[in-house]
Design a protein around this motif. Structure first.
Motif, PDB file in Angstrom:
ATOM      1  N   PHE A 107      19.030  58.301 -21.192  1.00 27.94           N
ATOM      2  CA  PHE A 107      17.776  57.558 -21.141  1.00 27.94           C
ATOM      3  C   PHE A 107      16.763  58.268 -22.029  1.00 27.94           C
ATOM      4  CE2 PHE A 107      17.485  60.501 -17.501  1.00 27.94           C
ATOM      5  CZ  PHE A 107      16.301  61.165 -17.805  1.00 27.94           C
ATOM      6  N   SER A 108      15.735  57.540 -22.404  1.00 30.63           N
ATOM      7  CA  SER A 108      14.717  58.117 -23.272  1.00 30.63           C
ATOM      8  C   SER A 108      13.421  57.336 -23.142  1.00 30.63           C
ATOM      9  CB  SER A 108      15.196  58.082 -24.742  1.00 30.63           C
ATOM     10  OG  SER A 108      14.162  58.465 -25.625  1.00 30.63           O
ATOM     11  N   TYR A 110       8.808  58.377 -23.617  1.00 34.99           N
ATOM     12  CA  TYR A 110       7.940  59.325 -24.300  1.00 34.99           C
ATOM     13  C   TYR A 110       7.845  60.663 -23.567  1.00 34.99           C
ATOM     14  CZ  TYR A 110       6.454  55.201 -26.912  1.00 34.99           C
ATOM     15  OH  TYR A 110       6.437  54.077 -27.698  1.00 34.99           O
ATOM     16  N   ASN A 111       8.208  60.685 -22.297  1.00 32.11           N
ATOM     17  CA  ASN A 111       8.066  61.895 -21.485  1.00 32.11           C
ATOM     18  C   ASN A 111       9.357  62.672 -21.307  1.00 32.11           C
ATOM     19  OD1 ASN A 111       5.437  61.048 -21.134  1.00 32.11           O
ATOM     20  ND2 ASN A 111       5.743  60.292 -19.045  1.00 32.11           N
ATOM     21  N   LYS A 112      10.472  61.975 -21.180  1.00 36.32           N
ATOM     22  CA  LYS A 112      11.733  62.645 -20.849  1.00 36.32           C
ATOM     23  C   LYS A 112      12.896  62.016 -21.616  1.00 36.32           C
ATOM     24  CE  LYS A 112      10.220  63.669 -16.105  1.00 36.32           C
ATOM     25  NZ  LYS A 112      10.184  65.136 -16.114  1.00 36.32           N
ATOM     26  N   ILE A 113      13.858  62.862 -21.943  1.00 36.53           N
ATOM     27  CA  ILE A 113      15.123  62.426 -22.537  1.00 36.53           C
ATOM     28  C   ILE A 113      16.241  63.070 -21.732  1.00 36.53           C
ATOM     29  CG2 ILE A 113      16.607  62.474 -24.577  1.00 36.53           C
ATOM     30  CD1 ILE A 113      14.095  62.671 -26.302  1.00 36.53           C
ATOM     31  N   GLY A 114      17.196  62.261 -21.276  1.00 35.91           N
ATOM     32  CA  GLY A 114      18.273  62.785 -20.446  1.00 35.91           C
ATOM     33  C   GLY A 114      19.641  62.357 -20.947  1.00 35.91           C
ATOM     34  N   PHE A 115      20.605  63.276 -20.851  1.00 35.32           N
ATOM     35  CA  PHE A 115      21.983  62.996 -21.242  1.00 35.32           C
ATOM     36  C   PHE A 115      22.930  63.426 -20.127  1.00 35.32           C
ATOM     37  CE2 PHE A 115      19.891  64.126 -25.350  1.00 35.32           C
ATOM     38  CZ  PHE A 115      19.903  62.848 -25.916  1.00 35.32           C
ATOM     39  N   SER A 116      23.947  62.612 -19.880  1.00 34.42           N
ATOM     40  CA  SER A 116      25.009  62.967 -18.951  1.00 34.42           C
ATOM     41  C   SER A 116      26.329  63.006 -19.722  1.00 34.42           C
ATOM     42  CB  SER A 116      25.097  61.959 -17.806  1.00 34.42           C
ATOM     43  OG  SER A 116      26.127  62.316 -16.899  1.00 34.42           O
TER      44      SER A 116
END
Length: 335
Positions: A107-108, A110-116
């Motif tokens: 997900f992405s 402006y505040n957070k970017i996450g990878f699984s």
């Protein structure tokens, strides 16, 4: 009510493991050297402050079925966004050095970017014995060539300018010793809420790090490039306005799917941590404490930027901001 950590789920990285992690990632050089910045409550700005959550699985289900939930960082904003379908599922994979790495979802905003990530070791004996944690040396390059985040040890060069003030969270929900399956989730925070939109981005994995309980450390160098061919889920920013108090000026209060980004201004340069308490309270009375926080001293005033783990999917019309002894009401602007 509060969104505090669930002690039954979270296991903070032990001191002896933290020391070895510190040695591996002595400095995560995320912050720009061009700006004068002071950290207030920086929870996740370097590997020395990483929270590593490890769950050893005993199942032998197929790789896809083995993933027991994603982005379980006890962050209510991320969980609210994921539950609302904000994470984008992918199946991008790359194999090198007898290890297949698959980007399961991301997900992405402006505040957070996450990878699984899912890792499949063709030689499961690499996970024999007690493995304490697994991590990746990883960089995120946008389509315009800009390196947005670089989670690497100090022994490797930075490719980007590192203009983003970034905190990082990592966890291993699964390390399956029998089948050689592991899961590595990571979330990057922008305390100033200024991550760019991802377009034709590529995740570049350079190394896999395996830390064993007996002190042995194994580093597998290779090349695993994972293009983000699927665009991140679209979203709208929710803006909040506030009446200004005598001591606090609201510069920005923007709701993103994963969190609320807030920047406030105070006069002068504080000689110590200006506020012991910083949180927002929603209309249901649920409290959300500030996460990674950054303080930038300007001429005559100080900017404090942080995020709160409340998702824009909550659709809060009003929020109460509490900063020390000051309270300010944030009201959602008209659509």
């Amino acid at each position: 009510m509060s969104n505090e950590f669930n002690d039954e789920f979270v296991k903070e990285i032990p001191d002896h493991v933290r020391q070895r992690l510190d040695q591996t990632y002595e400095k995560i050089r995320f912050q720009s050297k061009k700006k004068k910045k002071h950290n207030i409550w920086m929870r996740m700005t370097a590997a020395a402050c990483c929270l590593l959550i490890v769950g050893i699985a005993s199942t032998s289900e197929p790789v896809k079925a083995a993933i027991s939930g994603i982005f379980k960082f006890n962050d209510s904003g991320i969980e609210q966004a994921v539950n609302a379908g904000f994470a984008e599922e992918t199946d991008q994979s790359a194999t090198n050095e007898n290890v297949r790495i698959t980007l399961d979802s991301y997900f992405s905003d402006y505040n957070k970017i996450g990878f699984s990530f899912q890792l499949l070791f063709e030689d499961p004996t690499l996970l024999s014995g007690k493995v304490e944690w697994i991590s990746l040396d990883v960089r995120l390059k946008n389509g315009d060539g800009e390196y947005i985040v670089e989670f690497i040890p100090d022994t490797k060069p930075l490719y980007g300018k590192s203009d983003y003030s970034v905190g990082v969270h990592v966890m291993n929900p699964i390390i399956e010793q029998k089948t050689g399956i592991a899961q590595f989730d990571t979330v990057f925070d922008s305390t100033e809420g200024n991550f760019p939109a991802l377009s034709n981005a590529v995740i570049e994995v350079e190394s896999i790090n395996v830390q064993y309980a007996n002190g042995e450390f194994k580093k597998i160098d290779g090349e695993w490039n994972l293009p983000l061919n699927k665009a991140a889920k679209p979203f709208e920013v929710v803006e909040y306005v506030a009446r200004e108090s005598d001591k606090i000026k609201i510069v920005k209060a923007n709701g993103n799917p994963t969190s609320l980004s807030l920047t406030i201004s105070i006069d002068g340069e504080p000689t110590e941590t200006p506020f012991a308490i910083m949180k927002v309270v929603d209309e249901q009375g649920i409290e959300y404490e500030a996460g990674s926080t950054n303080m930038t001293v300007k001429k005559g005033y100080t900017l404090i930027s942080t995020t709160f783990p409340i998702s824009s999917f909550v659709h809060a019309e009003k929020l109460q901001l509490i900063v020390g002894n000051e309270e300010v009401e944030l009201t959602k602007t008209n659509d």
